[in-house]
Design a protein around this motif. Structure first.
Motif, PDB file in Angstrom:
ATOM      1  N   PHE A   1       8.409  -1.539  -8.325  1.00 29.02           N
ATOM      2  CA  PHE A   1       9.367  -1.439  -7.048  1.00 29.02           C
ATOM      3  C   PHE A   1       8.655  -0.862  -5.925  1.00 29.02           C
ATOM      4  N   VAL A   2       8.580  -1.333  -4.830  1.00 31.87           N
ATOM      5  CA  VAL A   2       7.998  -0.947  -3.679  1.00 31.87           C
ATOM      6  C   VAL A   2       9.066  -0.202  -3.107  1.00 31.87           C
ATOM      7  N   PRO A   3       8.758   1.262  -2.960  1.00 30.64           N
ATOM      8  CA  PRO A   3      10.056   2.101  -2.215  1.00 30.64           C
ATOM      9  C   PRO A   3       9.892   1.819  -0.746  1.00 30.64           C
ATOM     10  N   PRO A   4      10.899   2.130  -0.011  1.00 26.70           N
ATOM     11  CA  PRO A   4      10.985   2.021   1.452  1.00 26.70           C
ATOM     12  C   PRO A   4       9.918   2.797   2.243  1.00 26.70           C
ATOM     13  N   GLY A   5       9.322   2.274   2.987  1.00 25.99           N
ATOM     14  CA  GLY A   5       8.249   2.889   4.129  1.00 25.99           C
ATOM     15  C   GLY A   5       8.344   2.466   5.335  1.00 25.99           C
ATOM     16  N   ALA A   6       7.465   2.811   6.222  1.00 22.86           N
ATOM     17  CA  ALA A   6       7.486   2.697   7.731  1.00 22.86           C
ATOM     18  C   ALA A   6       6.791   1.005   7.880  1.00 22.86           C
ATOM     19  N   GLU A   7       5.907   0.799   7.119  1.00 18.86           N
ATOM     20  CA  GLU A   7       4.949  -0.450   7.431  1.00 18.86           C
ATOM     21  C   GLU A   7       4.753  -1.232   6.119  1.00 18.86           C
ATOM     22  N   LEU A   8       5.692  -1.803   5.670  1.00 18.30           N
ATOM     23  CA  LEU A   8       6.026  -2.456   4.493  1.00 18.30           C
ATOM     24  C   LEU A   8       5.875  -4.040   4.735  1.00 18.30           C
ATOM     25  N   CYS A   9       6.145  -4.351   6.067  1.00 22.28           N
ATOM     26  CA  CYS A   9       6.285  -6.001   6.576  1.00 22.28           C
ATOM     27  C   CYS A   9       5.125  -6.080   7.640  1.00 22.28           C
ATOM     28  N   ALA A  10       4.293  -7.303   7.305  1.00 24.01           N
ATOM     29  CA  ALA A  10       3.437  -7.514   8.360  1.00 24.01           C
ATOM     30  C   ALA A  10       3.736  -8.733   9.233  1.00 24.01           C
ATOM     31  N   GLY A  11       5.264  -8.993   9.047  1.00 24.13           N
ATOM     32  CA  GLY A  11       5.668 -10.166   9.904  1.00 24.13           C
ATOM     33  C   GLY A  11       6.301  -9.821  11.275  1.00 24.13           C
ATOM     34  N   GLU A  12       6.617 -10.776  11.877  1.00 24.92           N
ATOM     35  CA  GLU A  12       7.431 -10.570  13.285  1.00 24.92           C
ATOM     36  C   GLU A  12       8.776  -9.773  13.395  1.00 24.92           C
ATOM     37  N   ARG A  13       8.803  -8.758  13.761  1.00 24.47           N
ATOM     38  CA  ARG A  13       9.783  -7.883  13.792  1.00 24.47           C
ATOM     39  C   ARG A  13      11.131  -8.243  13.932  1.00 24.47           C
ATOM     40  N   PRO A  14      11.452  -9.113  15.046  1.00 25.44           N
ATOM     41  CA  PRO A  14      12.761  -9.656  15.222  1.00 25.44           C
ATOM     42  C   PRO A  14      13.113 -10.428  13.998  1.00 25.44           C
ATOM     43  N   LEU A  15      12.271 -11.324  13.341  1.00 24.57           N
ATOM     44  CA  LEU A  15      12.589 -11.999  12.198  1.00 24.57           C
ATOM     45  C   LEU A  15      13.031 -11.106  10.804  1.00 24.57           C
ATOM     46  N   VAL A  16      12.095  -9.974  10.835  1.00 22.03           N
ATOM     47  CA  VAL A  16      12.409  -9.119   9.739  1.00 22.03           C
ATOM     48  C   VAL A  16      13.789  -8.566   9.779  1.00 22.03           C
ATOM     49  N   ALA A  17      14.155  -8.079  11.074  1.00 19.70           N
ATOM     50  CA  ALA A  17      15.298  -7.580  11.444  1.00 19.70           C
ATOM     51  C   ALA A  17      16.419  -8.248  11.266  1.00 19.70           C
ATOM     52  N   ALA A  18      16.263  -9.678  11.506  1.00 19.17           N
ATOM     53  CA  ALA A  18      17.454 -10.503  11.258  1.00 19.17           C
ATOM     54  C   ALA A  18      17.648 -10.958   9.759  1.00 19.17           C
ATOM     55  N   ALA A  19      16.418 -10.863   9.020  1.00 13.20           N
ATOM     56  CA  ALA A  19      16.735 -11.008   7.471  1.00 13.20           C
ATOM     57  C   ALA A  19      17.202  -9.824   6.974  1.00 13.20           C
TER      58      ALA A  19
END
Length: 387
Positions: free
Chosen positions: A241-259
């Motif tokens: 399990f990957v715990p929540p953190g500040a920089e988990l995703c390298a994708g675009e922020r709007p797409l990640v926020a919408a997902a």
């Protein structure tokens, strides 16, 4: 006048003519006595009382209307704030490495869907509103203009249809805003990932400590001898399990926020609200018009599109079934509450000049022929006794 040598004059009240001492005086006295017996208030006093009552009623209606418009404006402002921004920090939840529940391919922007948001918002707003407009304005049109009466479909008189229409449309608009606000607040609170979350997140698995995907086990070799087969390889360990953190995703922020804004499904909630509100209006405000299938068919016509919309959202990997069901529950509950507790199941007796219906008169009791014959034979007239 002389009679028997004696002259006399008739009394004044018996004289003919309309002089001051004649019949005119008698009529005037009679009118004064009638006015004294039944006093009547002055005309100007009645007019002033009616004007003051109308002014108070108009002030009360204006105050209520201003309050309702203010509530709708506040709801619209809150919906816009939740839709275009994040007024409070959204929790960033963790995930399992290469979780297949979140590893679906990216379906594209919302406008590329077969049910784009503009089409969904337009239908959930226009279809119930047009249904209520047709029901309240065109239902009693034949009776209002003196023409032939329409078929008994609506079950109400033509008094104040515009007032009812504005009331129903105002409550519907408030419920639509409330449903969107509830769905958006739930999405910002839970931050549940969409089925295509990992496709837009693009996490660095090696930096996060995720092992590469295991190769599929080779097929077991069949032995021609009677020896037992080789034991099965051990099961692969569960993904870390990957715990929540500040920089988990390298994708675009709007797409990640919408997902991360999928629970509950807003489109399913709005569709369920519009379908439930329109279906309840058809069921409670319409009469069958002689057909037993008209109302069920219309109600099912309102219930089918929200279900198809939810199935399409799942098929396009934009939402899970849990998101869609939660949206259905949210929209249906708000519609049921407003219809049953606010607009009174679309029933408004004696509103706008419509007089309440008188209770049906019961037919007179009918006696059976044998009972009538028995009553006739049992009745004996009383004759005076002869002595």
């Amino acid at each position: 006048m002389r009679f028997g040598g004696v002259s006399f004059a008739p009394p004044p009240l018996c004289r003919s003519g309309g002089g001051p001492e004649g019949g005119g005086a008698l009529q005037e006295d009679g009118g004064q006595s009638g006015a004294a017996a039944a006093p009547r208030p002055p005309r100007d006093r009645e007019v002033s009382v009616a004007t003051a009552a109308a002014a108070r009623a108009m002030a009360a209606v204006s105050g209520y209307f201003f309050l309702e418009v203010l509530i709708l404006a506040a709801g619209a402002a809150l919906w816009y704030l939740l839709e275009v921004s994040e007024p409070f920090p959204v929790p960033q939840g963790g995930f399992f490495c290469r979780d297949p529940a979140f590893g679906r391919p990216y379906p594209g922007p919302p406008g590329a869907s077969r049910a784009p948001p503009a089409l969904v918002y337009g239908l959930v707003t226009a279809v119930p509103a047009l249904t209520m407009v047709l029901g309240e304005l065109l239902g009693p049109l034949g009776r209002c203009r003196g023409g032939p009466a329409p078929p008994p479909l609506w079950g109400r008189s033509c008094g104040a249809p515009l007032r009812r229409l504005l009331r129903y449309l105002g409550v519907f608009s408030f419920g639509l805003l409330a449903t969107a606000i509830f769905a958006l607040a739930g999405q910002l609170t839970t931050a549940a990932p969409a089925p295509h979350f990992l496709s837009v997140c693009r996490p660095n698995y090696s930096a996060l400590g995720c092992s590469p995907p295991a190769a599929p086990p080779p097929p077991a070799a069949s032995s021609s001898s009677g020896c037992s087969a080789a034991p099965a390889p051990p099961a692969a360990p569960p993904p870390p399990f990957v715990p929540p953190g500040a920089e988990l995703c390298a994708g675009e922020r709007p797409l990640v926020a919408a997902a991360r804004r999928t629970f509950p499904c807003k489109e399913a909630a709005l569709g369920a609200y519009a379908g439930a509100y329109g279906g309840l209006y058809v069921t409670l405000a319409w009469r069958g018009g002689g057909s037993r299938l008209a109302k069920p068919a219309a109600a099912l016509a309102f219930a089918a599109p929200p279900f198809l919309l939810g199935a399409l959202r799942v098929a396009e990997h934009r939402n899970h079934w849990g998101d869609v069901v939660a949206g259905f529950v949210c929209g249906g509950a708000i519609a049921a509450f407003l219809v049953l507790c606010v607009v009174g199941s679309f029933q408004s007796p004696a509103e706008g000049g419509g007089a309440p219906r008188a209770p049906p008169e019961l037919p007179p009791p009918q006696q059976r022929p044998l009972e009538e014959l028995g009553l006739t034979q049992g009745h004996r007239p009383d004759f005076p006794a002869v002595t």
